[in-house]
Write an enzyme that holds these catalytic residues in place. Structure first.
Site, PDB file in Angstrom:
ATOM      1  N   GLY A  45       0.834  -1.194   0.000  1.00 34.76           N
ATOM      2  CA  GLY A  45       0.000   0.000   0.000  1.00 34.76           C
ATOM      3  C   GLY A  45       0.870   1.245   0.000  1.00 34.76           C
ATOM      4  CD  GLN A  50       3.312   5.963   2.483  1.00 33.69           C
ATOM      5  OE1 GLN A  50       2.360   5.406   1.961  1.00 33.69           O
ATOM      6  NE2 GLN A  50       4.257   5.288   3.119  1.00 33.69           N
ATOM      7  CB  CYS A  95       4.792   2.514   7.403  1.00 31.71           C
ATOM      8  SG  CYS A  95       4.380   4.001   6.469  1.00 31.71           S
ATOM      9  CG  LEU A  96       6.655   1.109   1.425  1.00 35.25           C
ATOM     10  CD1 LEU A  96       6.011   1.390   0.076  1.00 35.25           C
ATOM     11  CD2 LEU A  96       7.909   0.266   1.257  1.00 35.25           C
ATOM     12  CG  HIS A 137      -1.032   1.744   7.266  1.00 34.16           C
ATOM     13  ND1 HIS A 137      -0.134   1.373   8.244  1.00 34.16           N
ATOM     14  CD2 HIS A 137      -0.313   2.458   6.359  1.00 34.16           C
ATOM     15  CE1 HIS A 137       1.065   1.854   7.941  1.00 34.16           C
ATOM     16  NE2 HIS A 137       0.996   2.507   6.797  1.00 34.16           N
ATOM     17  CD  GLU A 138      -1.330   2.831   2.692  1.00 36.56           C
ATOM     18  OE1 GLU A 138      -0.870   3.979   2.632  1.00 36.56           O
ATOM     19  OE2 GLU A 138      -0.609   1.832   2.909  1.00 36.56           O
ATOM     20  CG  HIS A 141       0.144   7.254   5.203  1.00 37.30           C
ATOM     21  ND1 HIS A 141       1.291   7.737   5.785  1.00 37.30           N
ATOM     22  CD2 HIS A 141       0.321   5.912   5.088  1.00 37.30           C
ATOM     23  CE1 HIS A 141       2.127   6.730   6.009  1.00 37.30           C
ATOM     24  NE2 HIS A 141       1.559   5.602   5.599  1.00 37.30           N
TER      25      HIS A 141
HETATM   26  C1  QAP Z   1       0.719  -0.566   4.925  1.00 38.20           C
HETATM   27  O1  QAP Z   1       2.865  -1.090   4.211  1.00 38.20           O
HETATM   28  C2  QAP Z   1       0.292  -1.766   5.697  1.00 38.20           C
HETATM   29  O2  QAP Z   1       9.603  -1.521   6.714  1.00 38.20           O
HETATM   30  C3  QAP Z   1       1.572  -0.871   3.738  1.00 38.20           C
HETATM   31  O3  QAP Z   1      11.545  -2.319   5.066  1.00 38.20           O
HETATM   32  C4  QAP Z   1       1.194  -2.548   6.393  1.00 38.20           C
HETATM   33  O4  QAP Z   1       3.577  -1.795   2.226  1.00 38.20           O
HETATM   34  C5  QAP Z   1      -1.006  -2.095   5.751  1.00 38.20           C
HETATM   35  C6  QAP Z   1       7.601  -2.220   3.754  1.00 38.20           C
HETATM   36  C7  QAP Z   1       0.758  -3.652   7.107  1.00 38.20           C
HETATM   37  C8  QAP Z   1      -1.432  -3.197   6.461  1.00 38.20           C
HETATM   38  C9  QAP Z   1      -0.557  -3.975   7.126  1.00 38.20           C
HETATM   39  C10 QAP Z   1       7.948  -1.842   5.032  1.00 38.20           C
HETATM   40  C11 QAP Z   1       8.610  -2.616   2.895  1.00 38.20           C
HETATM   41  C12 QAP Z   1       6.219  -2.162   3.252  1.00 38.20           C
HETATM   42  C13 QAP Z   1       9.250  -1.880   5.451  1.00 38.20           C
HETATM   43  C14 QAP Z   1       3.835  -1.543   3.379  1.00 38.20           C
HETATM   44  C15 QAP Z   1      10.260  -2.283   4.591  1.00 38.20           C
HETATM   45  C16 QAP Z   1       9.931  -2.664   3.303  1.00 38.20           C
HETATM   46  C17 QAP Z   1       5.180  -1.667   3.955  1.00 38.20           C
HETATM   47 CO    CO Z   2       2.332   3.675   5.618  1.00 38.58          CO
END
Ligand code: QAP
Ligand code: CO
Length: 171
Positions: A45, A50, A95-96, A137-138, A141
């Site tokens: 996501g 971001q 989270c990215l 989550h999004e 943001h």
């Molecule tokens: C949001 O998160 C989310 O730390 C999206 O090193 C997360 O795509 C929604 C990511 C969990 C629901 C559940 C994070 C990639 C990606 C990192 C992501 C990383 C590399 C996070």
């Molecule tokens: Co995020």
């Protein structure tokens, strides 16, 4: 085109994003760039803020059983509004914009979402499981909020310590 992702503690992540009014080619190119950027970073996501664009746009692509994220499964969600949230669940989120850190967060279990697609058409969907969690989550943001703000005082302190250490080690 790949877009640079803003990371915590950049202040831009605290900005409240504004509604989209023009569903034009500029928006479509931006959505395509967001998808490319999200996949290149191994994300599921991504919210527009971001990548430094404060508009109410988010994309989600929940991996299938094989871990693939085909474009057919991509959801492009614009000006979203949550209706009828129900239940609660804990999930370990990441989270990215907060790379390398994951922690349990409480979210609604199910919800109905009203939103616009890239053409400005009104859409709705019912979500549960990971999709429902990722939507919340999004949308946070879009309101300038990060998942780390939902942690208890002690877990937030643990985060600040670990994250600062990781930032130093990167330099
Ligand atoms: C949001 O998160 C989310 O730390 C999206 O090193 C997360 O795509 C929604 C990511 C969990 C629901 C559940 C994070 C990639 C990606 C990192 C992501 C990383 C590399 C996070
Ligand atoms: Co995020």
């Amino acid at each position: 085109m790949l877009l640079p992702i803003i990371t915590y503690p950049d202040k831009q992540l605290k900005v409240r994003s504004r509604d989209v009014v023009d569903f034009d080619p500029t928006l479509h190119t931006f959505l395509d760039d967001m998808f490319e950027t999200m996949l290149a970073s191994n994300g599921i996501g991504l919210a527009a803020i971001q990548v430094a664009n404060p508009i109410r746009v988010l994309i989600l692509c929940i991996p299938d059983e094989e871990g693939n994220q085909p474009k057919e499964n991509l959801l492009e969600i614009i000006n979203p509004v949550i209706h009828e949230p129900q239940g609660s669940v804990m999930y370990q989120e990441g989270c990215l914009s907060v790379p390398g850190f994951y922690e349990d967060v409480e979210r609604y279990e199910k919800l109905t979402l009203h939103y616009k697609n890239r053409h400005g058409e009104s859409c709705s969907l019912e979500a549960d499981e990971l999709l429902a969690i990722a939507i919340q989550h999004e949308i946070d943001h879009l309101d300038g909020k990060l998942f780390i703000e939902k942690l208890t005082y002690n877990r937030r302190k643990k985060f600040e310590k670990e994250y600062k250490k990781a930032l130093k080690e990167k330099k």
